[in-house]
Design a protein around this motif. Structure first.
Motif, PDB file in Angstrom:
ATOM      1  N   ASP A 136      16.372  23.586  30.858  1.00 38.57           N
ATOM      2  CA  ASP A 136      17.170  24.298  29.856  1.00 38.57           C
ATOM      3  C   ASP A 136      18.455  24.847  30.460  1.00 38.57           C
ATOM      4  O   ASP A 136      19.537  24.705  29.876  1.00 38.57           O
ATOM      5  CB  ASP A 136      16.355  25.429  29.217  1.00 38.57           C
ATOM      6  CG  ASP A 136      15.175  24.905  28.395  1.00 38.57           C
ATOM      7  OD1 ASP A 136      15.217  23.730  27.964  1.00 38.57           O
ATOM      8  OD2 ASP A 136      14.214  25.665  28.197  1.00 38.57           O
ATOM      9  N   LEU A 137      18.364  25.470  31.619  1.00 35.77           N
ATOM     10  CA  LEU A 137      19.554  25.997  32.286  1.00 35.77           C
ATOM     11  C   LEU A 137      20.479  24.860  32.708  1.00 35.77           C
ATOM     12  O   LEU A 137      21.704  24.982  32.604  1.00 35.77           O
ATOM     13  CB  LEU A 137      19.149  26.843  33.503  1.00 35.77           C
ATOM     14  CG  LEU A 137      20.292  27.531  34.249  1.00 35.77           C
ATOM     15  CD1 LEU A 137      21.088  28.456  33.335  1.00 35.77           C
ATOM     16  CD2 LEU A 137      19.740  28.299  35.455  1.00 35.77           C
ATOM     17  N   SER A 143      26.889  21.586  29.855  1.00 33.72           N
ATOM     18  CA  SER A 143      27.694  21.818  28.656  1.00 33.72           C
ATOM     19  C   SER A 143      28.875  22.755  28.936  1.00 33.72           C
ATOM     20  O   SER A 143      29.984  22.507  28.492  1.00 33.72           O
ATOM     21  CB  SER A 143      26.806  22.401  27.558  1.00 33.72           C
ATOM     22  OG  SER A 143      27.560  22.761  26.448  1.00 33.72           O
ATOM     23  N   GLU A 144      28.631  23.803  29.710  1.00 36.43           N
ATOM     24  CA  GLU A 144      29.669  24.803  29.950  1.00 36.43           C
ATOM     25  C   GLU A 144      30.534  24.530  31.181  1.00 36.43           C
ATOM     26  O   GLU A 144      31.689  24.935  31.220  1.00 36.43           O
ATOM     27  CB  GLU A 144      29.044  26.188  30.066  1.00 36.43           C
ATOM     28  CG  GLU A 144      28.523  26.694  28.748  1.00 36.43           C
ATOM     29  CD  GLU A 144      28.287  28.183  28.743  1.00 36.43           C
ATOM     30  OE1 GLU A 144      28.927  28.905  29.536  1.00 36.43           O
ATOM     31  OE2 GLU A 144      27.456  28.619  27.929  1.00 36.43           O
ATOM     32  N   LYS A 145      29.969  23.884  32.191  1.00 35.73           N
ATOM     33  CA  LYS A 145      30.694  23.745  33.460  1.00 35.73           C
ATOM     34  C   LYS A 145      31.034  22.301  33.807  1.00 35.73           C
ATOM     35  O   LYS A 145      31.565  22.031  34.869  1.00 35.73           O
ATOM     36  CB  LYS A 145      29.894  24.393  34.582  1.00 35.73           C
ATOM     37  CG  LYS A 145      29.660  25.881  34.335  1.00 35.73           C
ATOM     38  CD  LYS A 145      29.061  26.580  35.506  1.00 35.73           C
ATOM     39  CE  LYS A 145      28.849  28.047  35.254  1.00 35.73           C
ATOM     40  NZ  LYS A 145      30.051  28.842  35.226  1.00 35.73           N
ATOM     41  N   SER A 146      30.710  21.363  32.956  1.00 35.38           N
ATOM     42  CA  SER A 146      30.985  19.925  33.079  1.00 35.38           C
ATOM     43  C   SER A 146      30.056  19.233  34.077  1.00 35.38           C
ATOM     44  O   SER A 146      29.264  19.872  34.766  1.00 35.38           O
ATOM     45  CB  SER A 146      32.450  19.642  33.409  1.00 35.38           C
ATOM     46  OG  SER A 146      32.742  19.881  34.764  1.00 35.38           O
ATOM     47  N   ASN A 147      30.185  17.934  34.147  1.00 35.35           N
ATOM     48  CA  ASN A 147      29.278  17.105  34.944  1.00 35.35           C
ATOM     49  C   ASN A 147      29.429  17.340  36.440  1.00 35.35           C
ATOM     50  O   ASN A 147      30.495  17.739  36.924  1.00 35.35           O
ATOM     51  CB  ASN A 147      29.516  15.628  34.640  1.00 35.35           C
ATOM     52  CG  ASN A 147      29.061  15.259  33.242  1.00 35.35           C
ATOM     53  OD1 ASN A 147      28.437  16.054  32.543  1.00 35.35           O
ATOM     54  ND2 ASN A 147      29.368  14.048  32.825  1.00 35.35           N
ATOM     55  N   LEU A 148      28.357  17.040  37.153  1.00 30.76           N
ATOM     56  CA  LEU A 148      28.324  17.130  38.612  1.00 30.76           C
ATOM     57  C   LEU A 148      28.726  15.785  39.218  1.00 30.76           C
ATOM     58  O   LEU A 148      28.426  14.735  38.664  1.00 30.76           O
ATOM     59  CB  LEU A 148      26.907  17.468  39.084  1.00 30.76           C
ATOM     60  CG  LEU A 148      26.344  18.820  38.664  1.00 30.76           C
ATOM     61  CD1 LEU A 148      24.844  18.866  38.919  1.00 30.76           C
ATOM     62  CD2 LEU A 148      27.058  19.945  39.382  1.00 30.76           C
ATOM     63  N   PHE A 156      23.478  29.034  42.711  1.00 29.38           N
ATOM     64  CA  PHE A 156      23.332  30.398  42.219  1.00 29.38           C
ATOM     65  C   PHE A 156      24.127  31.319  43.125  1.00 29.38           C
ATOM     66  O   PHE A 156      23.967  31.307  44.348  1.00 29.38           O
ATOM     67  CB  PHE A 156      21.858  30.817  42.214  1.00 29.38           C
ATOM     68  CG  PHE A 156      21.028  30.065  41.221  1.00 29.38           C
ATOM     69  CD1 PHE A 156      21.043  30.418  39.877  1.00 29.38           C
ATOM     70  CD2 PHE A 156      20.233  28.994  41.616  1.00 29.38           C
ATOM     71  CE1 PHE A 156      20.274  29.725  38.946  1.00 29.38           C
ATOM     72  CE2 PHE A 156      19.465  28.304  40.687  1.00 29.38           C
ATOM     73  CZ  PHE A 156      19.484  28.670  39.350  1.00 29.38           C
ATOM     74  N   VAL A 157      25.007  32.116  42.531  1.00 25.96           N
ATOM     75  CA  VAL A 157      25.841  33.041  43.300  1.00 25.96           C
ATOM     76  C   VAL A 157      25.714  34.426  42.674  1.00 25.96           C
ATOM     77  O   VAL A 157      26.181  34.639  41.559  1.00 25.96           O
ATOM     78  CB  VAL A 157      27.316  32.575  43.295  1.00 25.96           C
ATOM     79  CG1 VAL A 157      28.182  33.551  44.075  1.00 25.96           C
ATOM     80  CG2 VAL A 157      27.435  31.166  43.839  1.00 25.96           C
ATOM     81  N   LEU A 171      26.169  30.778  37.968  1.00 27.91           N
ATOM     82  CA  LEU A 171      26.263  29.407  38.477  1.00 27.91           C
ATOM     83  C   LEU A 171      27.689  29.008  38.830  1.00 27.91           C
ATOM     84  O   LEU A 171      28.628  29.318  38.107  1.00 27.91           O
ATOM     85  CB  LEU A 171      25.712  28.417  37.449  1.00 27.91           C
ATOM     86  CG  LEU A 171      24.221  28.488  37.156  1.00 27.91           C
ATOM     87  CD1 LEU A 171      23.846  27.468  36.092  1.00 27.91           C
ATOM     88  CD2 LEU A 171      23.405  28.269  38.424  1.00 27.91           C
ATOM     89  N   GLN A 172      27.786  28.287  39.948  1.00 28.18           N
ATOM     90  CA  GLN A 172      29.007  27.621  40.361  1.00 28.18           C
ATOM     91  C   GLN A 172      28.613  26.221  40.805  1.00 28.18           C
ATOM     92  O   GLN A 172      27.434  25.908  40.890  1.00 28.18           O
ATOM     93  CB  GLN A 172      29.679  28.371  41.517  1.00 28.18           C
ATOM     94  CG  GLN A 172      30.141  29.750  41.158  1.00 28.18           C
ATOM     95  CD  GLN A 172      30.793  30.464  42.330  1.00 28.18           C
ATOM     96  OE1 GLN A 172      31.038  29.901  43.388  1.00 28.18           O
ATOM     97  NE2 GLN A 172      31.076  31.743  42.144  1.00 28.18           N
TER      98      GLN A 172
END
Length: 188
Positions: A136-137, A143-148, A156-157, A171-172
């Motif tokens: 889910d995360l 959706s919010e940070k685009s593809n890897l 996790f920061v 998340l970063q």
């Protein structure tokens, strides 16, 4: 074979087929099934990177660091979208399993007892995907940070063990190899 996996997971366009050199180096260390995937759909992201099949050579030093020793019959073969390291253990000529290093909480978990079960059962089980892959995360993060990109994960920061949270705001994106090493150093 691997019908469930093939029905649920799709290789990204920039996946790379394994080289002959890589195949020759690992053909005695990993099941033929994994070699078949490397040579048909390749190394790289599947389903936008919720799982990434990796070149073991790139992650062996991280595996040895986390285990505290070199174990020749253990082979890293995948990472999750959040940097957990998955590795294959050839225990005997007939016994094997798949383990995951949960880097956030410094735990090693045995997930399944065969490579086939990993691909066809574990990766396609809704509960396992939610629990172990943080599905889910991951979907929210894409959706919010685009593809890897290949070799990149959501980090996790701060890391979860020192105050981060499993929330989008923490998340970063970063290099999986660097992140695994950094988390080890910060939690050791």
């Amino acid at each position: 074979m691997l019908e469930n996996f093939k029905n649920h997971y799709h290789a990204e366009a920039n996946n790379i087929l394994a080289s002959e050199e890589l195949i020759n180096e690992y053909k005695e260390k990993v099941p033929k099934l994994l070699i078949d995937i490397w040579t048909t759909t390749g190394l790289g992201k599947y389903n936008k990177g919720i799982i990434e099949l990796i070149n073991p050579k790139d992650y062996e030093s991280n595996l040895w660091t986390w285990l505290g020793k070199v174990v020749e019959n253990y082979t890293p073969f995948a990472i999750t979208g959040f940097g957990e390291l998955l590795y294959y253990r050839k225990l005997t000529e007939t016994d094997e399993d798949i383990c995951m290093i949960d880097i956030q909480y410094r735990k090693i978990e045995t997930l399944v007892w065969s490579m086939e079960s990993f691909f066809d059962d574990f990766l396609t089980n809704d509960e396992d995907k939610k629990m172990w892959l943080r599905e889910d995360l991951f979907v929210e993060a894409i959706s919010e940070k685009s593809n890897l990109q290949n070799g990149e994960v959501f980090t996790f920061v701060p890391i979860l063990a020192i105050g981060g949270a499993e929330e989008i705001d923490y998340l970063q994106k970063g290099s999986a190899c660097v992140y695994q090493d950094l988390v080890f150093q910060m939690t050791n």
